[in-house]
Design an enzyme around this catalytic site. Structure first.
Site, short mmCIF file in Angstrom:
data_model
loop_
_atom_site.label_atom_id
_atom_site.label_comp_id
_atom_site.label_asym_id
_atom_site.label_seq_id
_atom_site.Cartn_x
_atom_site.Cartn_y
_atom_site.Cartn_z
N CYS A 2 0.82 -0.90 -0.48
CA CYS A 2 -0.09 -0.32 0.49
C CYS A 2 1.37 1.49 0.24
CB CYS A 2 -0.36 0.10 1.37
SG CYS A 2 -1.96 -0.88 1.87
N ARG A 27 4.56 -0.35 -4.78
CA ARG A 27 3.48 -0.69 -2.82
C ARG A 27 2.74 -1.35 -3.32
NH1 ARG A 27 7.10 1.68 0.35
NH2 ARG A 27 5.27 0.94 2.09
N TRP A 73 -2.72 -2.13 -1.97
CA TRP A 73 -2.38 -4.66 -2.01
C TRP A 73 -3.34 -4.93 -0.64
CZ3 TRP A 73 0.37 -8.66 1.14
CH2 TRP A 73 0.43 -9.01 0.70
N GLY A 100 -0.58 -0.77 6.31
CA GLY A 100 -0.15 -1.45 7.47
C GLY A 100 -1.12 -2.37 7.78
N LYS A 489 12.69 -15.21 -10.43
CA LYS A 489 13.03 -14.26 -11.31
C LYS A 489 11.74 -14.78 -12.08
CE LYS A 489 13.39 -11.35 -9.75
NZ LYS A 489 14.68 -10.82 -8.67
N GLU A 492 8.18 -15.04 -10.94
CA GLU A 492 7.89 -13.46 -10.45
C GLU A 492 6.61 -13.11 -11.32
OE1 GLU A 492 9.92 -11.05 -7.23
OE2 GLU A 492 10.88 -11.52 -8.65
N HIS A 508 18.01 -36.14 -5.88
CA HIS A 508 17.73 -36.78 -4.90
C HIS A 508 16.01 -35.93 -5.28
CE1 HIS A 508 21.32 -38.12 -3.10
NE2 HIS A 508 21.80 -36.57 -3.48
C1 G6P Z 1 9.31 -8.16 -1.93
C2 G6P Z 1 9.71 -7.65 -3.00
C3 G6P Z 1 11.26 -8.40 -3.73
C4 G6P Z 1 11.84 -8.49 -2.31
C5 G6P Z 1 11.84 -8.75 -1.36
C6 G6P Z 1 12.60 -8.61 -0.27
O1 G6P Z 1 8.87 -9.44 -2.08
O2 G6P Z 1 8.92 -8.11 -4.44
O3 G6P Z 1 11.40 -7.98 -4.77
O4 G6P Z 1 13.32 -8.63 -2.75
O5 G6P Z 1 10.22 -7.57 -0.75
O6 G6P Z 1 12.01 -7.02 0.33
P1 G6P Z 1 13.23 -5.84 0.44
O7 G6P Z 1 12.95 -4.21 0.31
O8 G6P Z 1 13.15 -5.65 1.83
O9 G6P Z 1 14.70 -6.42 -0.06
#
Ligand code: G6P
Length: 612
Positions: A2, A27, A73, A100, A489, A492, A508
C-alpha cells in the site's frame, strides 16, 4: 504494501495525488482511491490500477486544496471498490488512508458495533476510522487528539493520514512500523509512503518516527508529538534523489532500465570505497565496528526474497574469504522461532526497501538480545537504515520494477567488499589474492556491460522456451544462490513455475521431472566444480531435458553439450554471481514480455512488504 499520499496547500490536490499514486504503485495496485476536501468531503475509489481511478473520476468535480490518496495491496478483504481506501467514518466527517495492519481490528470492530457503528467494508482500516470517530464524538476532541487516543488502543502497524471535514486545512498523520515522509514546501505539505511523490515539489523532508503523530496546517505549520503526548522537534533533511531516476528513460519497462543500469549502479556501490592503485577497500561507518564484526562468533544474515538470495552469496563469500561462520535466515522465520542470538553475534540485515516488516521485526529481536546490527540497504533514510548500529547504502538509486535486479547486484557487491575487508583484517587471505580480487571487482561494471551485449541471443533463447510450464535452475557453489534467484525472477514476472536447486541435489528429486518439455538452466561457469557440473548436464541430457547453459566465454566442453549457451566474461570465482545473474534477469524479462505479462507490476506482488 500500500502506498499513501496526501497534500495540503494552495494548489489543486487532485493532480498531485494522482501523480504521487502512480509513483507509489510499486507498493500495490489492487485498487486505489482519493478523498478531497472542498467544503464537502468527497471520496472516489476504484478497483484496479491508478489509471482506472483516473478514468472513473474523469467527469467528476475534483477540486480541493486538501486531499489524501491510496494505492492498495489487499490484506483484509478482496481487492474491490468497497474495500479500497480512503475509508470514511460513519458520520462521513473523516476520511483515512492506511498502510499496515491493525491486528486487533476484530475486537475493536465488535466493541464499535455495540456502540452502533455499521461497517461497509471488510477492512481493518475502516475499523480504525470509526474508532477515531467514536473517540472524537465521545470526548468532543480536535482531530489530532482523537487520533492520538485512538491509536493507543491499536495493536499493529500503521502509516495513516486523516482529514476532517470540520477542520479543513489540516492533515493528521501517524506511523508505527510503516513508513511516512513529510515534504515541506512554501506554505504547503506533501505526505507519502516514500519520497518519490515528493521530490518534484520539495527537497526538504521529515521522516516520521514510530509512534509519532504529525499535524500539518497552513496556520500552524508542522507539529510533531508522540502518541504519549510528548512534543518532538522535527528533524528536517535534504533529499538526495534525482527526478530522472524515477522515469523509464526510453525503456519499455522499469525492470529493463534497471537491468541496463547495472554497470553504473554496481560502480556506484563501490564509489569511494575501493582503490585499486592503493589496494584497499573501505566502508565508511564500519570503522567503529570492524573489531566487533571480526571477532563475532557468528554472523547471522536476516532478509527476505531476493535480498535473502544475496545473503546466501554473502555466506559463501564471508565463510570462504574471512572464515567467520555465517547463517542465513529468512527474517520471517528468525523472528518467530525462538532463535539463539547472543551479544557475540553480528546480525546483517539486507533490504532493498529498508521497510520489510519481517526483516525489521527480526532486527528488533536481535537488538533485544544484544547483537550488533549491520544494515545493507538501498532506500536512504528507510526504517531499517535507521534501526541499525552501522551499515552501508548500496546506492543503486530508486528500484521501481517489482522484481529486484540492480538492488541484488548492489547488495552482492557490498557483501563482497565487506568479506574482503574482514578477510584482509583477519589475515585469512593472502595480500596478493586480496589485491587481485579488488582489481577484478573494479572490472565488474565493464564486464556486466559485456554481458548486456548478448541480450539479443538471450532474447532468442527466451522465444524458444517461453511456452513451457516449468523450468529448473541449477548451480553449484557461488552459483547456487544465483540459480535460486534466476528461478525466482522467472516465476515472479512470467508465472512459469520454476525451481532453483544445487546442481548435485537434482538427482534427489527434481530429476524425476525432467523430460523433453523441461528447460533446465545450468549456471556452469564454476572453475572448481566444472567437471561435476558437466556430469550434471549429461544427466539432464540423458533424460532429454533442454539445457540452457550459462558458460564462461571461450568454454567449449559444456557449450557442446548444451542446447543453448549464454556466455559471460571470465572472472574470479567469488565474483561470478555479479555476472552470472545478469543473463537470468534478461531471460525472465524477455519471457515475461513475450507472454504478455506486466513485467513491472506482476500479479499479487508488491515491492515493499510492510505486512507480515
Ligand atoms: C518483495 C519484493 C522482492 C524483495 C523482497 C524483500 O517480495 O517483491 O523483490 O526481494 O520483498 O524486500 P526488501 O525490500 O527487504 O529487499
Amino acid at each position: 504494501m500500500c502506498g499513501i499520499v496526501a497534500y495540503l496547500g494552495k494548489q489543486e490536490a487532485y493532480p498531485i495525488l494522482i501523480k504521487g499514486l502512480k509513483r507509489l504503485e510499486y507498493r500495490g495496485y489492487d485498487s486505489s482511491g482519493i478523498a478531497l476536501l472542498n467544503g464537502e468531503l468527497k471520496a472516489f475509489k476504484k478497483k484496479g490500477k491508478v489509471q482506472e481511478l483516473e478514468a472513473f473520476v474523469k467527469d467528476a468535480s475534483i477540486n480541493g486544496n486538501t486531499g489524501i490518496g491510496h494505492t492498495r495491496w489487499a490484506t483484509h478483504g478482496a481487492p474491490d471498490d468497497i474495500n479500497a481506501h480512503p475509508h470514511l467514518s460513519g458520520n462521513g466527517r473523516l476520511a483515512l488512508v492506511h498502510n499496515g495492519i491493525i491486528e486487533n481490528y476484530a475486537l475493536l470492530k465488535t466493541a464499535l458495533e455495540k456502540e452502533g457503528h455499521q461497517f461497509k467494508s471488510e477492512t481493518d482500516t475502516e475499523v480504525l476510522v470509526h474508532l477515531i470517530e467514536e473517540v472524537q464524538k465521545r470526548d468532543q476532541l480536535p482531530l489530532e487528539e482523537a487520533v492520538r487516543i485512538a491509536l493507543r488502543r491499536v495493536i499493529g502497524a500503521y502509516a495513516i493520514v486523516v482529514i476532517d471535514r470540520e477542520e479543513p486545512h489540516k492533515l493528521v498523520a501517524a506511523r508505527k512500523a510503516s513508513p511516512l515522509v513529510i515534504g515541506i514546501g512554501a506554505q504547503e505539505y506533501f505526505l507519502a509512503s516514500d519520497a518519490t511523490p515528493i521530490i518534484e515539489h520539495t527537497r526538504k523532508v521529515v521522516y516520521l518516527n514510530d509512534e509519532e503523530i504529525a499535524v500539518v496546517s497552513i496556520k500552524g505549520g508542522l507539529q510533531l508529538k508522540t502518541i504519549h503526548n510528548e512534543i518532538q522537534t522535527p528533524f528536517v533533511q535534504e533529499l538526495d534523489l534525482e527526478l530522472e531516476s524515477l522515469e523509464k528513460g526510453g525503456y519499455d519497462y522499469f525492470m529493463l532500465k534497471e537491468i541496463y543500469e547495472q554497470p553504473t549502479t554496481i560502480g556506484d556501490s563501490m564509489r569511494g570505497r575501493i582503490n585499486v592503485d592503493e589496494g584497499w577497500v573501505r566502508l565508511g561507518g564500519l570503522s567503529d565496528h570492524i573489531g566487533r564484526i571480526c571477532d563475532a562468533k557468528r554472523i547471522i544474515v536476516a532478509a527476505c526474497g531476493t535480498s535473502w538470495h544475496s545473503g546466501l552469496i554473502g555466506e559463501y563469500l564471508i565463510e570462504d574469504l574471512a572464515r567467520i561462520p555465517v547463517e542465513v535466515e529468512y527474517a520471517s522465520e528468525l523472528r518467530y522461532r525462538n532463535p539463539i542470538i547472543t551479544k557475540e553475534d553480528v546480525v546483517i540485515a539486507i533490504s532493498q526497501s529498508g521497510e520489510t516488516a519481517d526483516t525489521m521485526a527480526a532486527l528488533e529481536l536481535a537488538k533485544e538480545k544484544g547483537a550488533m546490527i549491520y544494515g545493507i540497504v538501498n532506500v536512504v533514510g528507510s526504517s531499517i537504515a535507521r534501526l541499525t548500529d552501522a551499515g552501508a547504502y548500496i546506492h543503486a538509486g530508486p528500484e521501481i520494477g517489482v522484481a529486484s535486479t540492480k538492488a541484488f547486484t548492489g547488495q552482492t557487491c557490498l557483501l563482497t567488499m565487506l568479506a574482503l575487508i574482514l578477510a584482509h583484517r583477519r589475515g585469512t587471505i593472502s595480500s596478493a589474492y586480496y589485491q587481485k580480487l579488488i582489481a577484478e571487482l573494479a572490472n565488474i561494471p565493464a564486464k556486466v556491460k559485456k554481458v548486456l551485449e548478448y541480450d539479443e541471443e538471450i532474447k532468442y533463447i527466451a522465444g524458444e522456451i517461453k511456452d513451457r510450464h516449468n523450468a529448473l535452475y541449477l548451480g553449484r557453489g557461488y552459483n547456487f544462490p544465483v540459480a535460486l534467484e534466476g528461478a525466482l525472477k522467472l516465476k515472479e514476472i512470467s508465472y512459469i513455475h520454476a525451481e532453483g536447486y544445487p546442481a548435485a541435489e537434482m538427482k534427489h528429486g527434481p530429476i524425476a521431472l525432467i523430460d523433453e518439455r523441461m528447460p533446465v538452466v545450468v549456471i556452469a561457469t564454476n572453475k572448481s566444480a566444472y567437471d561435476k557440473i558437466a556430469s550434471n548436464i549429461q544427466e539432464v541430457k540423458a533424460r532429454k531435458g533442454v539445457v540452457i547453459a550459462v558458460v564462461t566465454e571461450g568454454d567449449e566442453v559444456i557449450s557442446e553439450m548444451a542446447d543453448y549457451t549464454i556466455r559471460i566474461p571470465d572472472t574470479e570465482e567469488p565474483l561470478t554471481p555479479l555476472l552470472s545473474v545478469i543473463p537470468l534477469q534478461l531471460l525472465s524479462y524477455h519471457i515475461a514480455v513475450m507472454r504478455g505479462c506486466n513485467v513491472d507490476q506482476p500479479r499479487n506482488l508488491a515491492k515493499s512488504v510492510t505486512v507480515e
